[in-house]
Design a protein around this motif. Structure first.
Motif, PDB file in Angstrom:
ATOM      1  N   GLU A 112      52.276  67.078 -46.788  1.00 42.48           N
ATOM      2  CA  GLU A 112      52.401  67.300 -45.349  1.00 42.48           C
ATOM      3  C   GLU A 112      52.787  66.358 -44.646  1.00 42.48           C
ATOM      4  OE1 GLU A 112      49.527  70.552 -43.308  1.00 42.48           O
ATOM      5  OE2 GLU A 112      48.514  68.550 -43.794  1.00 42.48           O
ATOM      6  N   HIS A 113      54.015  66.248 -43.989  1.00 45.26           N
ATOM      7  CA  HIS A 113      54.316  64.893 -43.242  1.00 45.26           C
ATOM      8  C   HIS A 113      53.377  64.634 -42.076  1.00 45.26           C
ATOM      9  CE1 HIS A 113      57.239  61.886 -42.283  1.00 45.26           C
ATOM     10  NE2 HIS A 113      57.163  62.433 -40.962  1.00 45.26           N
ATOM     11  N   SER A 114      52.977  65.629 -41.422  1.00 46.40           N
ATOM     12  CA  SER A 114      52.075  65.276 -39.936  1.00 46.40           C
ATOM     13  C   SER A 114      50.833  64.804 -40.233  1.00 46.40           C
ATOM     14  CB  SER A 114      52.092  66.649 -39.360  1.00 46.40           C
ATOM     15  OG  SER A 114      51.037  67.499 -40.163  1.00 46.40           O
ATOM     16  N   THR A 115      50.357  65.022 -41.485  1.00 49.92           N
ATOM     17  CA  THR A 115      49.111  64.094 -41.847  1.00 49.92           C
ATOM     18  C   THR A 115      49.200  63.259 -42.867  1.00 49.92           C
ATOM     19  OG1 THR A 115      48.592  65.837 -43.764  1.00 49.92           O
ATOM     20  CG2 THR A 115      47.808  66.109 -41.337  1.00 49.92           C
ATOM     21  N   GLY A 116      50.340  63.006 -43.783  1.00 46.47           N
ATOM     22  CA  GLY A 116      50.407  62.044 -44.766  1.00 46.47           C
ATOM     23  C   GLY A 116      49.668  62.409 -45.917  1.00 46.47           C
ATOM     24  N   ARG A 117      49.042  63.683 -46.274  1.00 47.84           N
ATOM     25  CA  ARG A 117      48.391  63.906 -47.323  1.00 47.84           C
ATOM     26  C   ARG A 117      49.164  64.801 -48.297  1.00 47.84           C
ATOM     27  NH1 ARG A 117      42.647  64.192 -46.164  1.00 47.84           N
ATOM     28  NH2 ARG A 117      42.253  63.532 -43.902  1.00 47.84           N
ATOM     29  N   GLY A 129      45.561  66.404 -51.131  1.00 46.76           N
ATOM     30  CA  GLY A 129      44.520  66.287 -49.724  1.00 46.76           C
ATOM     31  C   GLY A 129      44.159  64.675 -49.826  1.00 46.76           C
ATOM     32  N   ASP A 131      43.933  61.041 -48.255  1.00 45.84           N
ATOM     33  CA  ASP A 131      44.537  60.558 -46.871  1.00 45.84           C
ATOM     34  C   ASP A 131      45.274  59.208 -47.243  1.00 45.84           C
ATOM     35  OD1 ASP A 131      44.852  59.804 -44.405  1.00 45.84           O
ATOM     36  OD2 ASP A 131      42.793  60.376 -43.596  1.00 45.84           O
ATOM     37  N   ALA A 134      45.055  56.662 -44.000  1.00 42.25           N
ATOM     38  CA  ALA A 134      43.690  56.174 -43.779  1.00 42.25           C
ATOM     39  C   ALA A 134      43.321  54.987 -44.754  1.00 42.25           C
ATOM     40  CB  ALA A 134      42.709  57.155 -43.658  1.00 42.25           C
ATOM     41  N   THR A 143      51.163  51.530 -38.220  1.00 47.70           N
ATOM     42  CA  THR A 143      51.626  53.036 -38.399  1.00 47.70           C
ATOM     43  C   THR A 143      51.840  53.214 -39.823  1.00 47.70           C
ATOM     44  OG1 THR A 143      52.267  53.427 -36.063  1.00 47.70           O
ATOM     45  CG2 THR A 143      53.029  55.049 -37.782  1.00 47.70           C
ATOM     46  N   ARG A 192      56.238  72.521 -42.771  1.00 44.95           N
ATOM     47  CA  ARG A 192      55.274  72.015 -43.247  1.00 44.95           C
ATOM     48  C   ARG A 192      55.516  70.587 -44.060  1.00 44.95           C
ATOM     49  NH1 ARG A 192      50.645  74.821 -43.661  1.00 44.95           N
ATOM     50  NH2 ARG A 192      49.671  72.555 -44.024  1.00 44.95           N
TER      51      ARG A 192
END
Length: 347
Positions: A112-117, A129, A131, A134, A143, A192
């Protein structure tokens, strides 16, 4: 304009290079983009390999290091190695964290590119899932962007080998099978981030309508070659068996290429790329794979789609993934809005 150039000079993105010839009045100053003003880090993680590199703002790889990994050992072990390596390469390049524009990470599964998960990645147990941004930011304060490794290979291959091509399909054939799609010069991720997941497309005519990965990936070919139980072929041994002239392995690779060709033909009909690049361990090293793909695609797709279509092996080399990761960072961090943020940080 003068104020903006002054701000860009203050953050080091542009630098004076002398003066232009005068045409009356004060000579105009010459400015150039300073490719050495910042660096970015590219991390390319596959099922069995990992590469980390430091790149300048032109996308040139300054330093890199690779090693054999097992992605199934989980995110903590693999990412700790990657971050340790990145810190060491950054220091060896004479750079500090304040010079770091961003970090790009490629992984061999849906992201999921928007969250990097990663989202339920089939060959990455323990990563679902997780992170990744982080985790990396605990040590590298910049970034962090994450994407499927095939998307980054597509970016790297286009930038180095096909810069004038706007419509390119990159297919990776290795432990898994996936595609990176570039249309109109822009990487297409979908809503997504799952665009290009051709490995789970069912192949017409196969037993039980198996998907492409179950039919034509390195583990699938290895399982076929081991079916009688006389020998146990590992996925990493498939290429060697073919190079040794094993006729059964050669025939299996050709059939795998035809299966990939069936799905590729669908992609060509829908997307109409001008270039299809075949990469990955099998795609680059086994000519029977690409021969099978060409055989089916040129037969199945319509003349308008294949009249000028090139189907070629990848030529970006082992650093294509980290180049793509770096380019992803540069596209994000050097856009107008991101540069404005850098300027605002000076105030």
């Amino acid at each position: 304009m003068v104020n903006r150039l002054a701000a860009l000079t203050a953050i080091g993105l542009v630098t004076p290079t002398g003066t232009a010839a005068a045409s009356g009045g004060r000579p105009a100053a010459r400015l150039m983009f300073d490719q050495a003003s910042r660096v970015c880090i590219g991390i390319d993680l596959g099922a069995t390999h990992g590469t980390v590199g430091v790149l300048d703002l032109s996308g040139e790889v300054l330093r890199q290091e690779s090693r054999v990994i097992d992605i199934a050992k989980g995110p903590t072990e693999i990412l700790t190695w990657a971050v340790n390596t990145a810190e060491r390469l950054l220091a060896a390049s004479g750079r500090q964290q304040r010079d770091l524009l961003g970090i790009g990470v490629g992984v061999p599964g849906p992201v999921e590119h928007s969250t990097g998960r990663p989202i339920r990645p089939p060959i990455m147990p323990g990563w679902d899932g997780f992170d990744i941004p982080a985790f990396v930011r605990r040590r590298l304060m910049a970034t962090v962007l994450v994407d499927n490794d095939v998307n980054l290979l597509a970016l790297g291959e286009r930038a180095t080998q096909w810069p004038a091509v706007d419509d390119l399909l990159f297919i990776k054939v290795s432990t898994g099978i996936g595609a990176g799609i570039i249309l109109g010069g822009v990487l297409q991720r979908g809503s997504r981030g799952s665009a290009g997941d051709i490995g789970h497309v069912q192949v017409p005519g196969t037993a039980n309508d198996r998907d492409l990965e179950a039919t034509a990936s390195a583990p699938a070919i290895a399982a076929y070659l081991s079916r009688d139980g006389a020998v146990d072929i590992e996925p990493g041994d498939v290429t060697n068996r073919i190079r040794m002239g094993d006729l059964t392995a050669i025939a299996a690779a050709r059939e795998a290429g035809r299966a990939i060709g069936e799905v590729t033909a669908m992609c060509v009909s829908v997307l109409n790329p001008s270039v299809v690049v075949v990469g990955g361990r099998l795609g680059v090293n086994v000519q029977e794979i690409i021969a099978g793909i060409r055989e089916v695609v040129y037969r199945r797709s319509i003349p308008l789609a294949n009249q000028h279509l090139n189907i070629v092996p990848a030529r970006g080399g082992p650093d294509a993934g980290i180049r793509g990761a770096g380019l992803m960072v540069l596209d994000e961090r050097l856009c107008a809005a991101a540069v404005d943020e850098l300027i605002e940080q000076l105030d």
